[in-house]
Scaffold this motif. Structure first.
Motif, short mmCIF file in Angstrom:
data_model
loop_
_atom_site.label_atom_id
_atom_site.label_comp_id
_atom_site.label_asym_id
_atom_site.label_seq_id
_atom_site.Cartn_x
_atom_site.Cartn_y
_atom_site.Cartn_z
N ARG A 38 0.84 -1.20 0.00
CA ARG A 38 0.00 0.00 0.00
C ARG A 38 0.87 1.25 0.00
O ARG A 38 2.02 1.22 0.45
CB ARG A 38 -0.95 0.02 1.20
CG ARG A 38 -0.27 0.20 2.55
CD ARG A 38 -1.29 0.07 3.67
NE ARG A 38 -0.70 0.24 4.99
CZ ARG A 38 -1.36 0.04 6.13
NH1 ARG A 38 -2.63 -0.35 6.11
NH2 ARG A 38 -0.75 0.23 7.28
N VAL A 48 2.35 -4.89 3.01
CA VAL A 48 1.27 -5.12 3.96
C VAL A 48 1.22 -6.59 4.37
O VAL A 48 1.19 -6.92 5.56
CB VAL A 48 -0.09 -4.71 3.35
CG1 VAL A 48 -1.23 -5.07 4.30
CG2 VAL A 48 -0.10 -3.23 3.03
N SER A 62 1.77 -3.34 11.64
CA SER A 62 0.64 -2.42 11.75
C SER A 62 -0.70 -3.07 11.39
O SER A 62 -1.75 -2.53 11.73
CB SER A 62 0.87 -1.20 10.85
OG SER A 62 1.03 -1.61 9.51
N VAL A 63 -0.67 -4.22 10.72
CA VAL A 63 -1.93 -4.85 10.29
C VAL A 63 -2.12 -6.24 10.91
O VAL A 63 -3.17 -6.86 10.70
CB VAL A 63 -2.02 -4.95 8.77
CG1 VAL A 63 -1.80 -3.59 8.13
CG2 VAL A 63 -1.06 -5.97 8.19
N ARG A 66 -5.46 -7.92 12.25
CA ARG A 66 -6.61 -7.24 11.63
C ARG A 66 -6.80 -7.66 10.17
O ARG A 66 -7.94 -7.74 9.70
CB ARG A 66 -6.42 -5.71 11.68
CG ARG A 66 -6.33 -5.14 13.08
CD ARG A 66 -6.36 -3.62 13.05
NE ARG A 66 -5.22 -3.04 12.34
CZ ARG A 66 -5.33 -2.22 11.30
NH1 ARG A 66 -6.51 -1.87 10.84
NH2 ARG A 66 -4.24 -1.73 10.72
N PHE A 67 -5.71 -7.90 9.48
CA PHE A 67 -5.76 -8.25 8.05
C PHE A 67 -5.40 -9.73 7.88
O PHE A 67 -4.57 -10.27 8.62
CB PHE A 67 -4.77 -7.42 7.25
CG PHE A 67 -5.10 -5.96 7.11
CD1 PHE A 67 -6.12 -5.37 7.83
CD2 PHE A 67 -4.38 -5.17 6.22
CE1 PHE A 67 -6.41 -4.03 7.70
CE2 PHE A 67 -4.66 -3.82 6.07
CZ PHE A 67 -5.67 -3.24 6.82
N MET A 82 -9.65 -7.25 5.28
CA MET A 82 -9.23 -6.18 6.17
C MET A 82 -10.36 -5.89 7.15
O MET A 82 -11.44 -5.46 6.75
CB MET A 82 -8.90 -4.92 5.36
CG MET A 82 -7.85 -5.17 4.28
SD MET A 82 -7.32 -3.65 3.44
CE MET A 82 -8.84 -3.15 2.65
N LEU A 85 -10.72 -1.60 10.32
CA LEU A 85 -9.98 -0.59 9.56
C LEU A 85 -9.85 0.71 10.34
O LEU A 85 -10.76 1.13 11.07
CB LEU A 85 -10.66 -0.35 8.22
CG LEU A 85 -10.36 -1.45 7.20
CD1 LEU A 85 -11.38 -1.44 6.07
CD2 LEU A 85 -8.96 -1.30 6.63
N LYS A 86 -8.70 1.34 10.17
CA LYS A 86 -8.37 2.59 10.82
C LYS A 86 -8.11 3.65 9.74
O LYS A 86 -7.77 3.31 8.60
CB LYS A 86 -7.12 2.43 11.68
CG LYS A 86 -7.22 1.33 12.72
CD LYS A 86 -5.89 1.16 13.45
CE LYS A 86 -5.95 0.04 14.47
NZ LYS A 86 -4.66 -0.12 15.19
N GLU A 88 -5.61 5.39 9.35
CA GLU A 88 -4.24 5.26 8.85
C GLU A 88 -4.07 4.13 7.84
O GLU A 88 -3.01 3.97 7.25
CB GLU A 88 -3.24 5.08 10.00
CG GLU A 88 -3.59 3.99 10.97
CD GLU A 88 -4.27 4.55 12.22
OE1 GLU A 88 -5.19 5.40 12.07
OE2 GLU A 88 -3.91 4.11 13.33
N ASP A 89 -5.12 3.34 7.62
CA ASP A 89 -5.09 2.32 6.57
C ASP A 89 -5.45 2.90 5.21
O ASP A 89 -5.35 2.19 4.20
CB ASP A 89 -6.06 1.18 6.90
CG ASP A 89 -5.67 0.41 8.14
OD1 ASP A 89 -6.56 0.08 8.93
OD2 ASP A 89 -4.46 0.13 8.31
N TYR A 93 -3.94 0.34 -2.54
CA TYR A 93 -3.44 -1.01 -2.28
C TYR A 93 -3.10 -1.69 -3.60
O TYR A 93 -3.91 -1.71 -4.53
CB TYR A 93 -4.48 -1.82 -1.51
CG TYR A 93 -4.55 -1.43 -0.06
CD1 TYR A 93 -5.09 -0.21 0.33
CD2 TYR A 93 -4.03 -2.27 0.93
CE1 TYR A 93 -5.13 0.16 1.67
CE2 TYR A 93 -4.07 -1.91 2.27
CZ TYR A 93 -4.61 -0.69 2.63
OH TYR A 93 -4.63 -0.32 3.96
#
Length: 112
Positions: A38, A48, A62-63, A66-67, A82, A85-86, A88-89, A93
């Motif tokens: 990304r 990612v 960072s993921v 969550r991912f 994903m 999600l935040k 900052e995501d 991609y």
């Protein structure tokens, strides 16, 4: 001709989920590791998640948790689920295959 075509991006609220897909043609898909990268505005492109030929996976810190990256060799498609999600995501991609090949990207925008 090798083609990687991403889909599934869009606008989602923080805490929501999206599933990205990358359909691959022109490669013996099962022979290659596949990755999602990304690039956020003003930032460098970053890895990612990656999935190997043997389905081993690797995630950016960072993921993690969550991912989830997965692949379907029969469909020649790699996915990125994903969740949580935040903001900052938010980024474009990109799918990458066999190191040399990139898709054109799909935009993910996470709002407050």
């Amino acid at each position: 001709q090798v083609q990687l075509v991403e889909s599934g991006g869009g606008l989602v609220q923080a805490g929501g989920s999206l599933r990205l897909s990358c359909a691959v043609s022109g490669l013996i898909f099962s022979n290659y590791a596949m990755s999602w990268y990304r690039q956020a505005p003003g930032k460098q492109r970053e890895l990612v998640a990656q999935i190997g030929r043997g389905y081993s996976t690797n995630y950016a810190d960072s993921v993690k948790d969550r991912f989830t990256i997965s692949r379907d060799n029969a469909e020649k498609t790699v996915y990125l689920q994903m969740n949580g999600l935040k903001q900052e995501d938010t980024a474009v991609y990109y799918c990458r295959g066999a190191i040399a090949y990139w898709g054109k990207g799909t935009l993910v925008t996470v709002s407050e």
